[in-house]
Structures are given as C-alpha cells and as structure tokens.
Design an enzyme around this catalytic site. Structure first.
Site, PDB file in Angstrom:
ATOM      1  N   HIS A  58      -1.851  -3.570  19.944  1.00 19.69           N
ATOM      2  CA  HIS A  58      -3.245  -4.293  19.508  1.00 19.69           C
ATOM      3  C   HIS A  58      -3.101  -4.209  18.167  1.00 19.69           C
ATOM      4  O   HIS A  58      -2.390  -3.375  17.414  1.00 19.69           O
ATOM      5  CB  HIS A  58      -4.279  -3.380  19.933  1.00 19.69           C
ATOM      6  CG  HIS A  58      -4.468  -2.849  21.133  1.00 19.69           C
ATOM      7  ND1 HIS A  58      -3.863  -1.897  21.870  1.00 19.69           N
ATOM      8  CD2 HIS A  58      -5.357  -3.257  22.130  1.00 19.69           C
ATOM      9  CE1 HIS A  58      -4.220  -2.035  23.059  1.00 19.69           C
ATOM     10  NE2 HIS A  58      -5.115  -2.905  23.479  1.00 19.69           N
ATOM     11  N   ASP A  85      -3.695  -1.073  16.453  1.00 18.68           N
ATOM     12  CA  ASP A  85      -2.641   0.138  16.615  1.00 18.68           C
ATOM     13  C   ASP A  85      -1.902  -0.060  15.540  1.00 18.68           C
ATOM     14  O   ASP A  85      -1.189   1.157  14.943  1.00 18.68           O
ATOM     15  CB  ASP A  85      -1.635   0.101  17.885  1.00 18.68           C
ATOM     16  CG  ASP A  85      -2.661  -0.355  19.123  1.00 18.68           C
ATOM     17  OD1 ASP A  85      -3.689   0.072  19.192  1.00 18.68           O
ATOM     18  OD2 ASP A  85      -2.069  -0.840  20.003  1.00 18.68           O
ATOM     19  N   ASP A 137      -9.151   5.576  35.616  1.00 21.11           N
ATOM     20  CA  ASP A 137      -8.189   5.046  34.935  1.00 21.11           C
ATOM     21  C   ASP A 137      -7.271   6.028  34.383  1.00 21.11           C
ATOM     22  O   ASP A 137      -7.470   6.228  33.148  1.00 21.11           O
ATOM     23  CB  ASP A 137      -8.807   3.796  34.073  1.00 21.11           C
ATOM     24  CG  ASP A 137      -7.466   2.890  33.464  1.00 21.11           C
ATOM     25  OD1 ASP A 137      -6.549   2.793  34.237  1.00 21.11           O
ATOM     26  OD2 ASP A 137      -7.783   1.918  32.418  1.00 21.11           O
ATOM     27  N   ASP A 186      -4.187   6.122  34.209  1.00 16.20           N
ATOM     28  CA  ASP A 186      -2.867   5.862  33.286  1.00 16.20           C
ATOM     29  C   ASP A 186      -1.859   6.700  33.431  1.00 16.20           C
ATOM     30  O   ASP A 186      -1.273   6.898  32.298  1.00 16.20           O
ATOM     31  CB  ASP A 186      -3.145   5.474  31.834  1.00 16.20           C
ATOM     32  CG  ASP A 186      -4.052   4.170  31.653  1.00 16.20           C
ATOM     33  OD1 ASP A 186      -4.251   3.358  32.558  1.00 16.20           O
ATOM     34  OD2 ASP A 186      -4.640   4.066  30.498  1.00 16.20           O
ATOM     35  N   ASP A 240       1.825   0.806  30.093  1.00 21.67           N
ATOM     36  CA  ASP A 240       0.434   1.192  29.516  1.00 21.67           C
ATOM     37  C   ASP A 240       0.053   2.438  30.402  1.00 21.67           C
ATOM     38  O   ASP A 240      -0.657   2.408  31.125  1.00 21.67           O
ATOM     39  CB  ASP A 240      -0.510  -0.096  30.160  1.00 21.67           C
ATOM     40  CG  ASP A 240      -1.786   0.148  29.183  1.00 21.67           C
ATOM     41  OD1 ASP A 240      -1.812   1.020  28.496  1.00 21.67           O
ATOM     42  OD2 ASP A 240      -2.620  -0.826  29.107  1.00 21.67           O
TER      43      ASP A 240
HETATM   44  C1  XLS Z   1      -7.203  -0.523  29.125  1.00 21.70           C
HETATM   45  C2  XLS Z   1      -6.252  -1.882  28.881  1.00 21.70           C
HETATM   46  C3  XLS Z   1      -5.748  -2.113  27.565  1.00 21.70           C
HETATM   47  C4  XLS Z   1      -5.160  -3.399  27.529  1.00 21.70           C
HETATM   48  C5  XLS Z   1      -4.627  -4.003  26.290  1.00 21.70           C
HETATM   49  O1  XLS Z   1      -7.706  -0.055  30.040  1.00 21.70           O
HETATM   50  O2  XLS Z   1      -5.055  -1.459  29.893  1.00 21.70           O
HETATM   51  O3  XLS Z   1      -4.753  -1.155  27.113  1.00 21.70           O
HETATM   52  O4  XLS Z   1      -3.861  -3.316  28.133  1.00 21.70           O
HETATM   53  O5  XLS Z   1      -5.864  -4.258  25.551  1.00 21.70           O
HETATM   54 CA    CA Z   2      -3.457  -2.417  30.012  1.00 24.85          CA
HETATM   55 CA    CA Z   3      -5.628   1.497  32.107  1.00 22.79          CA
END
Ligand code: XLS
Ligand code: CA
Ligand code: CA
Length: 438
Positions: A102, A105, A308, A310, A340
């Site tokens: 991003h 970032d 979420d 991740d 991600d």
């Molecule tokens: C958030 C998203 C984000 C996108 C990019 O949940 O996964 O990280 O991949 O903005």
């Molecule tokens: Ca993502």
């Molecule tokens: Ca995510």
C-alpha cells in the site's frame, strides 16, 4: 543492502520432505516443472509488505509485540528506508519473486498532498534500485483508503465529495508508483466502501460513485501506460458492517453493471471468502469460471470464529482444491499468490516470519503436486464431467445452445417419462481425493 536484519538466516533452499531443517523448503522447488510450468511460475509468490514489515502485531485490545530492528530512528521517513532494506533482504533470502504494497506502507503520509507524493516518490526511487539489484518484481500496488480518519465513512463512496477528492489524489499517486515500479496489477480493496447503517446511507448513489471513481482510475492508469489488470478484492465486512464488494459473484455483477469488465478482474482472498460464508474454492471457481480470476491473497481463517484472522495457509485440502481449479483454468498469471497473512501476536521472534512463509509456500507446492497427480492419474475429471454427458449431444446439446423452448422441454418430459436415477458419487470422489494425499 546495508546491515543484515536477519543475520542468522541464509538463503532458504529446497531440501525435500525428509529434511529436519526448519529453514528449508520441503515441497517448494522453484525450478521443478509440473504440468508444463515451473513451480515459480505456477505461484508467482508475493510478500505482503504491510503484515510482514509494518504491523507490529497490535490488536484492538493490545499494543504491538514485535520489535522491528528497522525502526532505528524517530523519523518515519528514515525508518521507511531501513524497512525497505530489510524487506528486500527477506524477499531474496526466501526466494519469492514478487512483493505487494500500500502507498502508506511504503512511505508515511505527509502534511499535504504534495508532501505525501514526495515521500512516496522518495521510496519509489529507492525501491526501483532494490528491484533492479535483486530481480524481485512488484505483483501489485494499492492505496490505503481506510486508515486515515477522513475515510471513516468511506473513500470513493464517502457522502462528502471533499473526501472523494483525497481518495482520488491517493489513487493517482499509488498508480504512478505502481507503474514506475513495473507493477503487473493494481488492487482496489474497499475496506470502508460500504455502510454501518442504512438509516444514514444512500446505497444506490454510493455504488454509482464507486463505479465512476473506478472508471476514472482506470482511465488514468491506461493514460500513463499501465497495461496490467485492475483487481477488486471482495470482502463481505470488516471494518464496515457491510462491504459493497461482498464476494466474487457480487463484484462480477457490479463490474458488469458499471461497464468495467474489460479492465478489471478479481483478487480472491481466502479468509474473505470464508467470512462471506463460502469455501475458499467456491470464490476461486466463481471467478475462474467467469474468466475473472486475477490474483489470490493466500491466507486462512479459523473454523471456530468469524474473524478475518489472516493466518498463514496450512490447510492442504484447500490448497489441493485451489490448485485443481487453477490447473483446469490455465493458471494465475499475470496475478500471483500474495501472502496477505500475519504471524500471531505472540510469534515474536524475527525468524517466525520465515517459518510462516516457508509453511505457506510448502502448503501450496504440496497442493500443486497432489492436484496434478489427481488430474493426471485418476478418473476425477471423468467422474465430474460424466455427470453432464446428456448435454453433449441431441436435445441436451440443443438446450445448452438455447435452441429449445419451454414447451419443447415439456413435450420431451412427457415423451421420455421419468429420468433414470444417477448417483452424484460424492463419497467416491472424497475418497479418491484423500487417497492422493501422500
Ligand atoms: C484487508 C485486505 C487488504 C487488501 C489490500 O482485509 O486484505 O490488506 O489486500 O488493501
Ligand atoms: Ca487482501
Ligand atoms: Ca484479510
């Protein structure tokens, strides 16, 4: 590159499944050819800059727990340079060919539009050199249109036009950065493009604003020479209660309505799909079978909750299912597999970042090997396709071609009587699938 940030870790090599070395690949062998392509080309693995190098693992209840050796000074712009150095050391040691970022970032926001553009340009110039020196490439860039408080009620769907202009400024600069770094895709994830309550929302108006915004971004991208895919990343909720880009099917409908089908595809993230109540493979299939699969954000949710989370992907079953669809659909390029994913809040050693990525790469590599084996050596395809043979010729074929009326269907039913009962063979297919996991 200056100081090593991961001094005790050498380049990660393939050592095979019998190796005890945790800093080696057990299945990912970048040059190994499977189904006519190297593993490197099948996956086009990418590192998510934000989770790995910017996120100190804070959560809504607690502060960060990781100590970043690249946060050396009190100046965020200087630290951004050290961070980039650390990131490229990590990419090259792991051997991943791509990265994703991003705008925020990469470089901190300035105190004006010009200031932010200047910060970003400074880091883009440096990143260009790192890319040249290492051969690592940019899979996609994106703009963070969700952290700053101005975006609390949305970015391009904000009820205040003044906010929409800021979203435009950021996307313009992020597109410039992506093009300058040779990015192969550009992602839109609409974290705040949705609503918290319909009482204060004109949904139709917001959706049209989103479409108009995306068309203007597309036009600008094409004008400055961006030839890659624009990608929308579906997610049903979080941080908003309802996100407009809910899931693959919803986004495809929206893109069609907004006349964006030629330039946009989808970036499917596993955990977002499960948040929407589907299996990961479901949205991969929806996108792939519509010719709209652009890229994948590889991660994983948790069966016991609806967040979420991740997680790094470790679910072999999901990986095999995904790779079967990809092998059937000609692969993922010009997209890739972006991790991600984030390590847990109590995974505090710097080396944990290596364990996490090695595990994710090995999971998909093993999934590819098994998927290819299933497709090549079993009757998986025949069992599936065999269920549809009645559409391959005669009246079934005519129906598929849209050449039969409903009256003709009625007459055929009357003439032919009750159809024969035919098994769907689900259990047989499940057993076959499991037998190949070895
Ligand atoms: C958030 C998203 C984000 C996108 C990019 O949940 O996964 O990280 O991949 O903005
Ligand atoms: Ca993502
Ligand atoms: Ca995510």
């Amino acid at each position: 590159m200056s100081t090593p940030y991961f001094p005790n870790i050498d380049k990660i090599e393939y050592e095979g499944p019998d190796s005890d070395n945790p800093f080696s690949f057990k299945y990912y062998q970048e040059d190994k050819v499977i189904a006519g392509k190297t593993m490197k080309d099948h996956f086009r693995f990418a590192i998510a800059y934000w989770h790995s190098f910017c996120n100190e693992n804070s959560d809504p209840f607690g502060v960060g727990t990781r100590v970043f050796p690249w946060d050396k000074t009190d100046d965020p712009l200087e630290n951004a340079k050290f961070r980039l150095d650390a990131a490229f050391e990590f990419f090259t040691k792991l051997g991943t060919p791509y990265w994703c970022f991003h705008d925020r970032d990469l470089a901190p926001e300035g105190d004006s539009i010009e200031g932010s553009e200047k910060n970003l340009q400074t880091l883009v110039d440096l990143a260009k050199d790192y890319q040249k020196d290492t051969g690592v490439k940019l899979l996609w860039g994106t703009a963070n249109l969700f952290t700053h408080k101005r975006y609390m009620s949305g970015a391009s769907t904000n009820p205040d036009f003044a906010v929409v202009t800021h979203a435009g400024a950021q996307v313009k600069a992020a597109l410039d950065a992506t093009v300058e770094l040779g990015g192969e895709n550009y992602v839109f994830w609409g974290g705040r493009e949705g609503y918290m309550h319909l009482f204060n929302t004109m949904m139709r108006r917001e959706l049209d604003h989103l479409g108009t915004f995306l068309r203007s971004a597309r036009d600008y991208g094409r004008k400055i020479g961006f030839e890659g895919n624009f990608l929308i990343e579906p997610k049903p909720m979080e941080p908003t209660k309802h996100q407009y880009d809910y899931d693959a099917a919803t986004v495809i409908g929206f893109l069609r309505e907004q006349d964006l089908m030629d330039d946009f595809k989808l970036n499917i993230e596993a955990n977002h799909v499960t948040l929407a109540g589907h299996s990961f493979a479901h949205d991969i299939a929806v996108a792939a079978e519509s010719g709209m699969l652009g890229s994948i954000d590889a991660n994983e949710g948790d069966n016991q909750n609806g967040w979420d989370t991740d997680y790094f992907p470790t679910n072999l079953y999901d990986a095999i299912e995904t790779m079967i669809i990809l092998l059937d659909n000609g692969g993922i390029a010009p997209g890739g597999f972006n991790f991600d994913a984030k390590i847990r809040r109590d995974s505090t050693d710097l080396e944990d970042l290596f364990h996490a990525h090695i595990g994710g790469m090995d999971t998909f590599a093993r999934g590819l090997i098994i998927a290819d084996n299933i497709l090549e050596n079993s009757n998986f395809r025949e069992l599936r396709e065999g269920r549809y043979t009645s559409f391959d010729s005669g009246n079934g074929k005519k129906f598929e071609n849209g050449e039969l009326t409903i009256e003709e269907l009625r007459d055929l039913a009357a003439k032919n009587g009750e159809p024969e009962v035919r098994s769907g063979k689900q259990e047989l297919l499940e057993n076959l699938f499991n037998r190949y996991i070895r």
